[in-house]
Design an enzyme around this catalytic site. Structure first.
Site, PDB file in Angstrom:
ATOM      1  N   SER A  40      40.241  -8.017  -2.237  1.00 22.42           N
ATOM      2  CA  SER A  40      39.420  -9.229  -2.313  1.00 22.42           C
ATOM      3  C   SER A  40      39.377 -10.021  -1.018  1.00 22.42           C
ATOM      4  O   SER A  40      38.468 -10.829  -0.826  1.00 22.42           O
ATOM      5  CB  SER A  40      39.923 -10.128  -3.445  1.00 22.42           C
ATOM      6  N   ASP A 331      42.235 -20.566  -3.381  1.00 18.61           N
ATOM      7  CA  ASP A 331      42.903 -20.548  -4.682  1.00 18.61           C
ATOM      8  C   ASP A 331      44.324 -20.054  -4.467  1.00 18.61           C
ATOM      9  O   ASP A 331      44.846 -20.120  -3.343  1.00 18.61           O
ATOM     10  CB  ASP A 331      42.123 -19.714  -5.698  1.00 18.61           C
ATOM     11  N   HIS A 334      43.730 -16.596  -2.114  1.00 16.07           N
ATOM     12  CA  HIS A 334      42.642 -16.279  -1.190  1.00 16.07           C
ATOM     13  C   HIS A 334      42.417 -17.364  -0.143  1.00 16.07           C
ATOM     14  O   HIS A 334      42.572 -18.555  -0.438  1.00 16.07           O
ATOM     15  CB  HIS A 334      41.358 -16.024  -1.982  1.00 16.07           C
TER      16      HIS A 334
END
Length: 664
Positions: A40, A331, A334
């Protein structure tokens, strides 16, 4: 690193953002496309875009793609970014999303051949480390297996023909907010939701400008979380202390797993034969934690998105979104948009560095051009002056150049100014043969790019001769050796709002030889004209060096060697007016030697190295030179000339010299 899978969609970026990054100074355009494999941190839309308001903000790999005039699209939309949120290095940990399958899918689509002119990113490991942290007994095996698998996938890309592969280290998962979330959810499971909200509200309320502030803020956040269990201060303190100790233990173990993974992958990568750009994101991450304000950040412990909301689903309009701080994290795992830009800047600086360092060879070549310019003016005097057999001449001259670098060399335009002093002596051995020697010294300043400059000090020794034949013919020959020092080398790196400078110094040598011949055709009593031809051979070498710092940006560079073979054909006009004797020459030049400058290097904190080539340089150009020989008396004379190149796409050169000579 996310557990959320989103529907595939294509994202459009604002033209203003793309224009900004393309104009900010780009690398030499030697890559035709960017290919990305990872989780991600790199996903541009296969499973999501994992930063807040992701459709509006570039990720680090979008930044890299824009630097080579490309746009990055997810592979599910037909693009070249195969990264997917939740991906791991080995299929057993996630059979659906893993980099083994990503690399396989890419090579299957290309018939097993990788794009040799492409730039590749392979960045995975965060989710593998999370799996290891949740399974302490198997943690060591998971880390080793994943690190070996990640390196093997890089090897597969290289074996398929990939030219340059960027392999970042994994940032320390022990410093991410997810550990704090886990500690609170485990220790305060009954009130986990309210405890998390209270803890992160506390973290969001204050800056963490160093590690001490950060640790204190985390402790205060745990006190706030404990307040959801009891209103008694002593009880809150006791609960917070237990939670803090649990967080410290978990953080330390996670940091150790991260360090082990990065080191094992580095060891495996070092065994490969390939162009591997190992970038130390973990090192940069730790530097940001120590002094976030330097990088435009104020909070490294909290997060902008509310607890339980993935950055892929989060935006400034999300209830609970915090705008109180400039966050490192979007978050619990990330990076924020600002952090992505910082990562992009950092990777770009490492990738560009060898393409900047190739400029060192140019200072050595410039010194030999200066010395030869003075010598040519002196030999012009001798050819057309009254110099009987047995006469001894001495002379001195100053020569200089100003030349412009273009973006063919590296990231951005630059320039250089040279200063050269020459002293020489020659002797008319026979009526037709002159022999001589000179010593030349240079003190130059070079600014080949806006982010790379240095000083060069050196000396050059040359022996030469001039032979005339059949009244109208002449041939000159010279050979030289040069030794130089490159001092005060400064490479500046833009990291968000701050500029960091790495310093170094090294030395180099050059030897070369040249032969020039011509034929003078008389036109009346005061004018001659005729053809000329020249061949010059030069070999220059620059010793490798290490930059003096030990930061995440400090690099080491390999030895450089450059081979120049230049042939020239031209036409001259000479005059003998008496009080001033002007002359002119036009020549067409062709480079038979190297027309690509190459340098290699790597970060000091890693074991791998990579090579960058400059864009292909010009092989043909034109020189126009005008000069004059001016007698100042029976035995004293002056000389001067200026020269301008034309037809160079890699930069223009303007040369000049003047001097004085005496005959005995």
């Amino acid at each position: 690193m996310s557990k959320n899978r989103l529907c595939t969609r294509r994202y459009a970026f604002g033209a203003a953002w793309i224009a900004c990054y393309l104009c900010s100074g780009s690398m030499a355009y030697s890559f035709d496309q960017l290919y990305v494999f990872g989780d991600s941190l790199s996903d541009s839309g296969n499973n999501g875009r994992y930063t807040w308001d992701g459709s509006q903000h570039p990720l680090y790999d979008d930044v890299l793609a824009a630097k080579i005039n490309q746009s990055l699209r997810p592979s599910d939309a037909g693009g070249t970014n195969y990264a997917a949120g939740d991906a791991v290095a080995v299929p057993p940990l996630n059979p659906v999303d893993n980099t083994a399958e990503q690399v396989r899918a890419y090579l299957a689509a290309t018939g097993g051949r990788a794009d040799a002119d492409g730039l590749y990113v392979h960045w995975v490991g965060g989710n593998d480390l999370a799996a290891a942290a949740l399974n302490p007994q198997a943690a060591a095996g998971i880390v080793s297996t994943s690190a070996f698998a990640a390196a093997s996938q890089v090897q597969a890309l290289l074996a398929a023909g990939a030219g340059t592969v960027i392999v970042p280290t994994v940032p320390d998962i022990g410093a991410t907010p997810v550990l704090l979330e886990t500690v609170i959810q485990t220790g305060l499971s009954v009130v986990a939701s309210s405890a998390l909200a209270a803890a992160f509200a506390s973290l969001d309320s204050q800056p963490t400008l160093n590690q001490t502030d950060r640790n204190q803020a985390i402790y205060q956040a745990l006190v706030a979380a404990a307040g959801q269990v009891s209103n008694i201060a002593s009880v809150q303190q006791a609960i917070a202390t237990q939670l803090y100790q649990a967080w410290q233990s978990a953080s330390s173990q996670a940091s150790a797993l991260t360090a082990s993974y990065n080191q094992q992958e580095d060891n495996q990568l070092a065994l490969l034969n390939g162009n591997i750009v190992r970038v130390d994101i973990n090192g940069l991450f730790n530097e940001v934690l120590s002094n976030p304000a330097l990088y435009g950040l104020t909070n490294t412990a909290g997060m902008a998105c509310p607890p339980g909301v993935s950055a892929a689903n989060c935006g400034t309009a999300t209830p609970g979104f915090s705008s109180e701080q400039a966050y490192l994290f979007a978050d619990h795992l990330h990076p924020s948009p600002a952090t992505h830009l910082l990562i992009g800047d950092y990777i770009q600086s490492v990738l560009d560095a060898p393409a900047q360092v190739v400029a060192l060879n140019q200072a050595t070549l410039a010194m030999s051009r200066d010395a030869r310019a003075t010598l040519d003016s002196r030999l012009q005097q001798q050819r057309h002056g009254d110099n009987p057999q047995g006469s001894l001449g001495i002379y001195g001259g100053y020569a200089g150049q100003h030349y412009d670098y273009s973006s063919n060399l590296a990231a951005g335009d630059g320039d250089a100014t040279t200063h050269n002093l020459t002293l020489g002596v020659d002797y008319k051995l026979t009526n037709n043969l002159l022999v001589g020697a000179l010593v030349s010294g240079s003190d130059d300043s070079q600014h080949p790019t806006p982010r790379y400059d240095y000083k060069m000090r050196g000396w050059l020794l040359s022996a030469y001769s001039e032979l005339s034949f059949f009244d109208n013919g002449w041939v000159n020959a010279d050979a030289h050796y040069a030794s130089v020092n490159y001092d005060d080398i400064k490479r500046s790196i833009q990291l968000g709002p701050t500029t960091r400078t790495e310093n170094g110094d090294t030395s180099g040598t050059q030897f070369g030889a040249r032969i020039t011949t011509g034929w003078d055709i008389p036109i009346g009593s005061i004018l001659t004209t005729g053809p000329m031809a020249q061949y010059a051979l030069d070999y220059s070498s620059v010793d490798g060096y290490k930059e003096q710092g030990d930061s995440s940006t400090a690099m080491r560079f390999d030895d450089q060697n450059y081979h120049s073979q230049i042939g020239a054909l031209g036409w001259r006009v000479d005059s003998l007016l008496g009080w001033i004797n002007p002359w002119a020459e036009v020549s067409y030049n062709h480079q038979f030697g190297d027309n690509v400058w190459r340098a290699g290097g790597g970060l000091k904190s890693t074991q791998t190295s990579f090579v960058r080539d400059s864009a292909e340089q010009d092989t043909n150009w034109v020189d126009v030179t005008v000069g004059a020989h001016v007698p100042l008396g029976e035995t004293v004379a002056a000389f001067a000339s200026v020269s301008q190149t034309g037809g160079l796409s890699s930069g223009e050169q303007f040369m000049y010299n003047l001097g004085v000579s005496a005959r005995f």
